[in-house]
Design an enzyme around this catalytic site. Structure first.
Site, PDB file in Angstrom:
ATOM      1  N   ASN A 126       0.868  -1.182   0.000  1.00 20.44           N
ATOM      2  CA  ASN A 126       0.000   0.000   0.000  1.00 20.44           C
ATOM      3  C   ASN A 126       0.906   1.233   0.000  1.00 20.44           C
ATOM      4  OD1 ASN A 126      -1.829   2.028   0.417  1.00 20.44           O
ATOM      5  ND2 ASN A 126      -2.397   1.405   2.487  1.00 20.44           N
ATOM      6  N   TRP A 127       1.035   1.840  -1.190  1.00 16.36           N
ATOM      7  CA  TRP A 127       1.961   2.986  -1.293  1.00 16.36           C
ATOM      8  C   TRP A 127       1.337   4.276  -0.748  1.00 16.36           C
ATOM      9  CZ3 TRP A 127       4.073   2.218  -7.011  1.00 16.36           C
ATOM     10  CH2 TRP A 127       4.837   1.051  -7.053  1.00 16.36           C
ATOM     11  N   LYS A 128       0.067   4.237  -0.409  1.00 13.70           N
ATOM     12  CA  LYS A 128      -0.615   5.418   0.133  1.00 13.70           C
ATOM     13  C   LYS A 128      -0.376   6.625  -0.777  1.00 13.70           C
ATOM     14  CE  LYS A 128      -0.098   3.417   4.671  1.00 13.70           C
ATOM     15  NZ  LYS A 128      -0.115   3.579   6.095  1.00 13.70           N
ATOM     16  N   HIS A 176      -9.675   1.119   4.722  1.00 11.74           N
ATOM     17  CA  HIS A 176      -8.402   1.315   5.437  1.00 11.74           C
ATOM     18  C   HIS A 176      -8.632   2.300   6.590  1.00 11.74           C
ATOM     19  CE1 HIS A 176      -4.298   2.507   6.319  1.00 11.74           C
ATOM     20  NE2 HIS A 176      -3.922   1.388   5.709  1.00 11.74           N
ATOM     21  N   GLU A 187      -7.037   4.718   7.598  1.00 11.91           N
ATOM     22  CA  GLU A 187      -6.810   6.134   7.244  1.00 11.91           C
ATOM     23  C   GLU A 187      -8.007   6.698   6.487  1.00 11.91           C
ATOM     24  OE1 GLU A 187      -3.007   5.467   5.432  1.00 11.91           O
ATOM     25  OE2 GLU A 187      -2.165   5.014   7.406  1.00 11.91           O
ATOM     26  N   GLU A 209      -5.797  -4.946  10.707  1.00 10.84           N
ATOM     27  CA  GLU A 209      -4.786  -3.921  10.909  1.00 10.84           C
ATOM     28  C   GLU A 209      -5.091  -3.155  12.203  1.00 10.84           C
ATOM     29  OE1 GLU A 209      -2.721  -2.844   7.037  1.00 10.84           O
ATOM     30  OE2 GLU A 209      -4.475  -1.561   7.147  1.00 10.84           O
ATOM     31  N   GLY A 262       2.067   2.230  10.849  1.00  8.33           N
ATOM     32  CA  GLY A 262       3.022   3.326  10.700  1.00  8.33           C
ATOM     33  C   GLY A 262       3.680   3.764  11.992  1.00  8.33           C
ATOM     34  N   SER A 297       3.086  -2.191  10.590  1.00  7.71           N
ATOM     35  CA  SER A 297       4.544  -2.180  10.788  1.00  7.71           C
ATOM     36  C   SER A 297       5.195  -3.539  10.503  1.00  7.71           C
ATOM     37  CB  SER A 297       4.894  -1.689  12.198  1.00  7.71           C
ATOM     38  OG  SER A 297       4.398  -0.369  12.391  1.00  7.71           O
ATOM     39  N   GLY A 343       2.639  -1.079   4.456  1.00 13.12           N
ATOM     40  CA  GLY A 343       2.701   0.339   4.127  1.00 13.12           C
ATOM     41  C   GLY A 343       4.145   0.786   3.987  1.00 13.12           C
ATOM     42  N   GLY A 344       4.705   1.323   5.063  1.00  9.29           N
ATOM     43  CA  GLY A 344       6.040   1.932   5.023  1.00  9.29           C
ATOM     44  C   GLY A 344       7.106   1.066   4.365  1.00  9.29           C
TER      45      GLY A 344
HETATM   46  C1  PEP Z   1      -1.007   0.072   6.114  1.00 10.87           C
HETATM   47  O1  PEP Z   1      -1.094   1.234   5.809  1.00 10.87           O
HETATM   48  O2  PEP Z   1      -1.887  -0.716   5.712  1.00 10.87           O
HETATM   49  C2  PEP Z   1       0.099  -0.359   6.943  1.00 10.87           C
HETATM   50  C3  PEP Z   1       0.045  -1.541   7.477  1.00 10.87           C
HETATM   51  O3  PEP Z   1       1.127   0.544   7.128  1.00 10.87           O
HETATM   52  P1  PEP Z   1       2.534   0.228   7.843  1.00 10.87           P
HETATM   53  O4  PEP Z   1       3.071  -1.042   7.245  1.00 10.87           O
HETATM   54  O5  PEP Z   1       3.386   1.427   7.521  1.00 10.87           O
HETATM   55  O6  PEP Z   1       2.269   0.088   9.297  1.00 10.87           O
END
Ligand code: PEP
Length: 252
Positions: free
Chosen positions: A11-13, A97, A99, A169, A175, A214, A235-236
């Protein structure tokens, strides 16, 4: 019963210009070795979907949207429909999600509408659920996740397990560098699977339940070893090829 095929989804957001998206896509696809067990999906921002689709031509890597609206077309400024995502080459779409829930007002009811629209357009939703830190501390994790499932998945037409992906999640782990322990994650994944059995019947056995929060190359293998963890939403660590490929490799 054979384990469900892992899915590792990036997920590049709200990251990556067109050029950066093309470069990262090339780095990921060149870095994948033959015979990997995991399926891989990339969710770039809407602006980069077409460019990433071009880079992925002929590859097994799948394309995903990060969100969708529920209408097919019309006067909905700024929105993207499931049919548009299909048209650009998406197989998956992330829905609900945290966010989107936090900043854009998604609720279990709008998630439900989006899921129905995505399924109706032939997309496979990756439906995100998870509790806040406050809910975990108040021991409301299972109640929160149960409600998200019940309302989010209400009145779906009969499905096969391959048509839907869930992503657990925990909001406090996204994040933040904090990760659920494998045991904490498995407890919630097993609960999700048991609720899915009640909602979807036998199809629940084939629904993949991803963990997100994470995930890194260092913690991926121990999380994925748990019985009901069928992959990761990343994500990150998906923004750079080496860390994302490290997670894909950890999946086997
Ligand atoms: C996400 O945005 O779905 C996510 C899991 O982010 P991160 O890996 O950065 O925690």
């Amino acid at each position: 019963m054979p384990k469900r095929r892992y899915l590792i989804a990036a997920n590049w957001k709200m990251h990556k210009t067109l050029e950066e998206a093309r470069t990262l896509t090339r780095e990921v696809s060149r870095g994948l070795t033959w015979g990997l067990k995991a399926e891989v999906a990339l969710a770039p921002p809407f602006t980069a979907l077409a460019a990433v689709a071009e880079e992925l031509a002929g590859s097994d890597i799948r394309l995903a949207g990060q969100d969708t609206f529920w209408e097919r077309q019309g006067a909905y400024t700024g929105a993207i429909s499931p049919a548009m995502l299909q048209d650009v080459g998406c197989h998956y779409v992330i829905i609900g999600h945290s966010e989107r829930r936090q900043y854009f007002g998604d609720t279990d009811q709008t998630v439900n509408r989006k899921l129905k629209a995505a399924l109706g357009a032939g997309l496979c939703p990756i439906c995100c659920i998870g509790e806040s830190l406050q809910e975990r501390q108040a021991e409301q994790t299972l109640a929160r996740v149960g409600k998200q499932l019940e309302e989010g998945l209400a009145d779906l037409s009969p499905l096969t397990g391959e048509q839907l992906v869930l992503a657990y999640e925990p909001v406090w782990a996204i994040g933040t560098g904090l990760t659920a322990t494998p045991g904490q994650a498995q407890e919630v994944h097993a609960f999700i699977r048991s609720r899915l059995r009640e909602i979807l019947g036998a199809a629940a056995e084939d629904v993949r339940i991803l963990y997100g929060g994470s995930v890194t190359p260092d913690n991926a293998a121990s999380l994925l070893a748990e019985a009901d963890l069928d992959g990761a939403l990343v994500g990150g660590a998906s923004l750079k090829a080496p860390s994302f490929l490290g997670i894909v490799t950890a999946a086997g």
